[in-house]
Motif scaffolding. Structure first.
Motif, PDB file in Angstrom:
ATOM      1  N   GLY A 123       0.794  -1.222   0.000  1.00 56.36           N
ATOM      2  CA  GLY A 123       0.000   0.000   0.000  1.00 56.36           C
ATOM      3  C   GLY A 123       0.826   1.271   0.000  1.00 56.36           C
ATOM      4  N   GLN A 124       0.183   2.350  -0.424  1.00 54.45           N
ATOM      5  CA  GLN A 124       0.779   3.677  -0.438  1.00 54.45           C
ATOM      6  C   GLN A 124      -0.099   4.615   0.390  1.00 54.45           C
ATOM      7  OE1 GLN A 124       3.699   4.440  -1.954  1.00 54.45           O
ATOM      8  NE2 GLN A 124       3.924   2.317  -2.659  1.00 54.45           N
ATOM      9  N   GLY A 125       0.514   5.567   1.057  1.00 54.66           N
ATOM     10  CA  GLY A 125      -0.243   6.554   1.818  1.00 54.66           C
ATOM     11  C   GLY A 125      -0.389   6.220   3.289  1.00 54.66           C
ATOM     12  N   GLY A 126       0.142   5.074   3.707  1.00 57.56           N
ATOM     13  CA  GLY A 126       0.103   4.750   5.124  1.00 57.56           C
ATOM     14  C   GLY A 126       1.138   5.547   5.891  1.00 57.56           C
ATOM     15  N   TYR A 127       0.810   5.851   7.126  1.00 53.13           N
ATOM     16  CA  TYR A 127       1.753   6.602   7.951  1.00 53.13           C
ATOM     17  C   TYR A 127       1.616   6.171   9.398  1.00 53.13           C
ATOM     18  CZ  TYR A 127      -2.210   9.425   9.551  1.00 53.13           C
ATOM     19  OH  TYR A 127      -3.398   9.831  10.095  1.00 53.13           O
ATOM     20  N   THR A 128       2.637   6.472  10.158  1.00 51.85           N
ATOM     21  CA  THR A 128       2.580   6.344  11.606  1.00 51.85           C
ATOM     22  C   THR A 128       3.157   7.623  12.199  1.00 51.85           C
ATOM     23  OG1 THR A 128       3.117   4.903  13.485  1.00 51.85           O
ATOM     24  CG2 THR A 128       4.834   5.215  11.844  1.00 51.85           C
ATOM     25  N   ALA A 129       2.629   8.010  13.334  1.00 54.16           N
ATOM     26  CA  ALA A 129       3.140   9.171  14.061  1.00 54.16           C
ATOM     27  C   ALA A 129       3.712   8.682  15.377  1.00 54.16           C
ATOM     28  CB  ALA A 129       2.045  10.197  14.299  1.00 54.16           C
ATOM     29  N   THR A 136       5.711   8.859   6.706  1.00 55.26           N
ATOM     30  CA  THR A 136       5.008   8.102   5.680  1.00 55.26           C
ATOM     31  C   THR A 136       5.769   6.803   5.433  1.00 55.26           C
ATOM     32  OG1 THR A 136       4.191  10.130   4.664  1.00 55.26           O
ATOM     33  CG2 THR A 136       4.141   8.136   3.321  1.00 55.26           C
ATOM     34  N   MET A 137       5.027   5.703   5.340  1.00 61.68           N
ATOM     35  CA  MET A 137       5.664   4.395   5.204  1.00 61.68           C
ATOM     36  C   MET A 137       5.520   3.870   3.782  1.00 61.68           C
ATOM     37  SD  MET A 137       4.803   2.427   8.777  1.00 61.68           S
ATOM     38  CE  MET A 137       3.014   2.445   8.621  1.00 61.68           C
ATOM     39  N   GLY A 138       6.646   3.488   3.187  1.00 58.89           N
ATOM     40  CA  GLY A 138       6.660   2.869   1.870  1.00 58.89           C
ATOM     41  C   GLY A 138       7.007   1.398   1.980  1.00 58.89           C
ATOM     42  N   PHE A 139       6.822   0.668   0.897  1.00 56.28           N
ATOM     43  CA  PHE A 139       7.077  -0.772   0.916  1.00 56.28           C
ATOM     44  C   PHE A 139       8.484  -1.079   1.428  1.00 56.28           C
ATOM     45  CE2 PHE A 139       8.976  -4.462  -1.188  1.00 56.28           C
ATOM     46  CZ  PHE A 139       8.167  -5.457  -0.661  1.00 56.28           C
ATOM     47  N   GLY A 140       8.569  -2.039   2.344  1.00 56.35           N
ATOM     48  CA  GLY A 140       9.858  -2.498   2.850  1.00 56.35           C
ATOM     49  C   GLY A 140      10.490  -1.624   3.908  1.00 56.35           C
ATOM     50  N   ASP A 141       9.823  -0.513   4.266  1.00 52.23           N
ATOM     51  CA  ASP A 141      10.385   0.353   5.307  1.00 52.23           C
ATOM     52  C   ASP A 141      10.303  -0.336   6.669  1.00 52.23           C
ATOM     53  OD1 ASP A 141      10.708   2.193   3.326  1.00 52.23           O
ATOM     54  OD2 ASP A 141       9.259   3.638   4.097  1.00 52.23           O
ATOM     55  N   HIS A 153      -1.685   5.456  13.817  1.00 53.82           N
ATOM     56  CA  HIS A 153      -1.462   5.091  12.421  1.00 53.82           C
ATOM     57  C   HIS A 153      -2.624   5.584  11.572  1.00 53.82           C
ATOM     58  CE1 HIS A 153       1.445   2.400  14.252  1.00 53.82           C
ATOM     59  NE2 HIS A 153       0.485   1.685  14.809  1.00 53.82           N
ATOM     60  N   GLY A 154      -2.359   5.843  10.308  1.00 54.12           N
ATOM     61  CA  GLY A 154      -3.434   6.275   9.420  1.00 54.12           C
ATOM     62  C   GLY A 154      -3.138   5.914   7.985  1.00 54.12           C
ATOM     63  N   ASN A 155      -4.108   6.199   7.122  1.00 52.67           N
ATOM     64  CA  ASN A 155      -3.978   5.889   5.702  1.00 52.67           C
ATOM     65  C   ASN A 155      -4.602   7.022   4.903  1.00 52.67           C
ATOM     66  OD1 ASN A 155      -3.982   4.882   3.115  1.00 52.67           O
ATOM     67  ND2 ASN A 155      -5.102   2.999   3.601  1.00 52.67           N
ATOM     68  N   ASP A 156      -3.753   7.825   4.270  1.00 54.62           N
ATOM     69  CA  ASP A 156      -4.218   8.928   3.434  1.00 54.62           C
ATOM     70  C   ASP A 156      -4.314   8.529   1.967  1.00 54.62           C
ATOM     71  OD1 ASP A 156      -4.426  10.643   5.576  1.00 54.62           O
ATOM     72  OD2 ASP A 156      -2.424  11.515   5.311  1.00 54.62           O
TER      73      ASP A 156
END
Length: 350
Positions: A123-129, A136-141, A153-156
């Motif tokens: 997925g794209q647009g996921g984040y954690t604070a 913002t979290m990208g694949f494999g991070d 956590h959220g998903n924009d």
């Protein structure tokens, strides 16, 4: 008269009768259990297992239909080792699961004494604070949630995001030292711009007098996959591969070069196509998430095939080797850091 002469037994006395009397007083004979308490070598209780992405993913998405992120607080499908049903353990000492956040959702802010890591799978647009900073979290991070740091956590984005969670829940539970707290807001206030921690601690530079706001945990709580991937490729091209580890780099705390987390060691391994590792075993049980590639894990007398986004449980003190059918990138974590700190970790190769 000696003590032995004074302690004569009547014919009616038996060894079992003696044991029964001990039990009545909350006592027990050491000699009956000593071999189990101090074995000649570890006898793993966890089992080798593979959670296949094409099985886990649709079940995680189904959970998204059944309940909201707010209802669940954390909508996670737990990866339970077959040896520990109902115990929420992927290994003897680590919890793991696959978390889902749908577009527009927020998993409410809370904190707990358990340390957590996230490894992004889809997925794209996921984040954690974390602690007032969003990433913002990208694949494999690889993203860290330090002990007692508020996080939400959220998903924009427009599509579901799913990632692997690993927490030291069983370790904290062993000490009965778990605490948690809900934030008074769904999302914590953001006090620093995104990328602040990366700029301060993740570029090979450090602020003068730098310390971590998270105690023993790395102040750089996000380790992008693109950077790890490039480093491993360059490492594999620049020198002969280690026969047991291939090209492997650990996620390090920039302040001291140690492990990035105080209770969970994490590293990334690159195995080029056709490469097979020589047998190795260690006292830590492993959780392995496949970022890229197909191959096989030979563990004891078992062979488990794997593909992208599969997750494997690898028992401790059991001979293991990996075979890559194509270029493989493997995210690996374990309790090795804890074992090292108390002088227990051991590795053997052949």
């Amino acid at each position: 008269m000696t003590i032995a002469e004074n302690l004569t037994l009547s014919p009616a006395d038996t060894r079992q009768g003696f044991y029964d009397r001990l039990s009545e007083q909350s006592l027990a004979p050491l000699w009956e259990v000593m071999k189990g308490l101090v074995p000649p070598e570890p006898k793993p209780s966890m089992r080798a297992h593979v959670w296949r992405w094409d099985t886990v993913r649709p079940l995680a998405l189904e959970a998204g239909v059944l309940l909201t992120a707010e209802e669940a607080e954390r909508r996670v499908v737990v990866l339970e080792n077959p040896a520990f049903p109902g115990q929420s353990r992927a290994t003897d000492t680590l919890y793991s699961g696959v978390q889902l956040v749908l577009p527009g959702e927020v998993a409410p802010a809370h904190r707990h004494t358990q340390s957590a890591l996230r490894f992004m799978l889809e997925g794209q647009g996921g984040y954690t604070a974390v602690g007032g900073e969003r990433v913002t979290m990208g694949f494999g991070d690889f993203v860290i949630t330090p002990s007692w740091a508020f996080h939400d956590h959220g998903n924009d984005g427009d599509d579901p995001v799913l990632w692997l969670d690993v927490l030291d829940v069983p370790i904290v539970g062993f000490f009965e030292a778990g605490f948690s707290e809900r934030h008074n807001a769904e999302r914590q206030p953001i006090g620093r711009p995104e990328g602040d921690a990366q700029a301060r601690f993740g570029s090979g530079l450090l602020p003068i007098g730098a310390t971590s706001p998270y105690g023993l945990t790395s102040p750089s709580f996000s380790y992008p996959y693109a950077r790890s991937h490039a480093a491993l490729q360059a490492m594999a091209a620049g020198a002969p591969l280690d026969p047991h580890h291939g090209a492997t780099l650990k996620y390090a705390n920039p302040l001291d070069g140690g492990w990035a987390m105080p209770t969970i060691a994490a590293w990334m391994t690159h195995l080029p196509s056709g490469f097979s590792t020589a047998p190795i075993r260690s006292t830590d049980g492993l959780i392995v998430a496949v970022a890229e590639g197909h191959g096989r894990l030979r563990i004891g007398d078992q062979t488990l095939t794997f593909g992208p986004k599969d997750v494997l449980a690898v028992p401790n003190w059991t001979w293991r080797s990996f075979e890559a059918d194509e270029d493989c990138f493997l995210f690996v974590c374990s309790d090795r850091v804890v074992q090292e700190k108390i002088g227990l970790w051991r590795e053997e190769t052949r």
